[in-house]
Design a protein around this motif. Structure first.
Motif: not given
Length: 152
Positions: A64-82
């Motif tokens: 995925m191009l980063a530009i395609e992620a504009i206005d989307k909610e991106i969650t990475t492993i760092e965003g998961l908390k326990d």
């Protein structure tokens, strides 16, 4: 190529970042935002080590191009908390070297969120999108099933 300043919604926060239109989301997350949990593996979408969620749907960030992620909610492993799936991976020893683990956790988390009634066939089908060279998939599958059973 021209640079563009954009805002990406990553792990519940707005992140202003300057990107080239050709940069992958994986590259931007790792190199520009310092979120290194998503791993470069095959860089062609086969291994799943780079999996993140986009609007709660698993996506291989190397495709995925980063530009395609504009206005989307991106969650990475760092965003998961326990989360339950993170605890289940530890409890079921669902990892060995750990390189693929973030991708498996992101994919499994999305499965659990989107299909809390997933059966064995669906679980196996979802896990096929990620590759682990170190361990069998039994422990990973057991971790997913344990969380699904907790939700019932």
């Amino acid at each position: 190529m021209s640079l563009q300043s954009v805002i990406l919604h990553v792990n519940g926060e707005e992140q202003q970042v300057t990107i080239r239109p050709s940069e992958t989301l994986l590259y931007v997350l790792r190199e520009k935002l310092g979120l290194t949990g998503s791993k470069p593996g095959c860089l062609n979408g086969d291994c799943g080590a780079c999996t993140v969620t986009i609007d709660n749907i698993p996506m291989k960030s190397c495709l995925m191009l980063a530009i395609e992620a504009i206005d989307k909610e991106i969650t990475t492993i760092e965003g998961l908390k326990d989360t339950p799936i993170q605890r289940a991976f530890v409890e079921h020893f669902a990892f060995q070297c750990g390189y693929c683990t973030p991708g498996f956790i992101m994919n499994s988390h999305s499965l659990i969120q989107n299909h809390p009634d997933a059966d064995n066939g669906m679980i196996k089908n979802w896990l096929k999108s990620n590759i682990c060279r170190c361990t069998g998939y039994e422990e990973i599958e057991a971790a997913v099933k344990s969380v699904l059973h907790e939700k019932k």
